[in-house]
Design a protein around this motif. Sequence first.
Motif, short mmCIF file in Angstrom:
data_model
loop_
_atom_site.label_atom_id
_atom_site.label_comp_id
_atom_site.label_asym_id
_atom_site.label_seq_id
_atom_site.Cartn_x
_atom_site.Cartn_y
_atom_site.Cartn_z
N GLN A 14 47.29 31.24 47.44
CA GLN A 14 46.00 31.66 46.95
C GLN A 14 45.42 30.56 46.07
O GLN A 14 46.14 29.92 45.32
CB GLN A 14 46.11 32.94 46.11
N GLY A 15 44.14 30.40 46.17
CA GLY A 15 43.47 29.44 45.33
C GLY A 15 43.31 29.98 43.93
O GLY A 15 43.56 31.16 43.65
N TRP A 16 42.89 29.14 43.04
CA TRP A 16 42.72 29.54 41.65
C TRP A 16 41.65 30.62 41.52
O TRP A 16 41.76 31.50 40.68
CB TRP A 16 42.37 28.33 40.78
N PHE A 17 40.63 30.57 42.39
CA PHE A 17 39.57 31.56 42.30
C PHE A 17 40.10 32.94 42.69
O PHE A 17 39.83 33.93 42.00
CB PHE A 17 38.40 31.16 43.21
N SER A 18 40.86 33.02 43.78
CA SER A 18 41.41 34.31 44.21
C SER A 18 42.38 34.87 43.18
O SER A 18 42.38 36.08 42.92
CB SER A 18 42.13 34.15 45.55
N ARG A 19 43.20 33.99 42.60
CA ARG A 19 44.12 34.46 41.56
C ARG A 19 43.36 34.96 40.34
O ARG A 19 43.71 35.98 39.74
CB ARG A 19 45.09 33.34 41.18
N SER A 20 42.32 34.22 39.95
CA SER A 20 41.52 34.63 38.79
C SER A 20 40.82 35.96 39.05
O SER A 20 40.78 36.84 38.18
CB SER A 20 40.47 33.57 38.47
N GLU A 21 40.28 36.11 40.24
CA GLU A 21 39.60 37.35 40.61
C GLU A 21 40.58 38.53 40.58
O GLU A 21 40.27 39.59 40.03
CB GLU A 21 38.97 37.21 41.99
N ALA A 22 41.77 38.34 41.13
CA ALA A 22 42.77 39.41 41.14
C ALA A 22 43.20 39.75 39.72
O ALA A 22 43.39 40.93 39.38
CB ALA A 22 43.98 38.98 41.97
N TRP A 23 43.37 38.72 38.87
CA TRP A 23 43.76 38.97 37.49
C TRP A 23 42.69 39.75 36.74
O TRP A 23 42.99 40.72 36.03
CB TRP A 23 44.05 37.65 36.77
#
Length: 151
Positions: A14-23
């Motif tokens: 996962q990219g940083w954006f997807s991880r940030s969105e999930a968090w």
Amino acid sequence: MTSFTPTAPAAPVQGWFSRSEAWLDSKGKGAWIAAMVLGFVFFWPVGLALLFYMIWSKRMFSKSSCRHRKSWARHGYSAMKPSGNSAFDAYKADTLHRLEQEQHDFEAFLQRLREAKDKAEFDEFMNERARAAASEDPEDGGEDQGEPKRH
């Protein structure tokens, strides 16, 4: 002879954006709003981008928080499915019919209330108008008292 050991498939990276969105989703709507405010404070284009993203993805105006959205949708649709138990399904259908009838009766009651209120307001208006017209008319039946009669 080489041995082959099966390995689990690699998890998609996962990219940083997807991880940030999930968090942020796991923390709820307040985390999204806090991130947007911090974005505006430190560098306004980031805050603006987050605001547009929240509106576009409908995170800003959802009735439930982000982490509970899918579970609510799942429960809402299950209420319409038959359960498989005929007695419970008959009870559920009867209860829903009763609630629909009560809603219809209540809406009819509200309509009668509005009509009665409208009639009372109209009657009050007509009474005020009649009082105003009576106070403007001369007391002697419509003749002016200041001028003599001419024959």
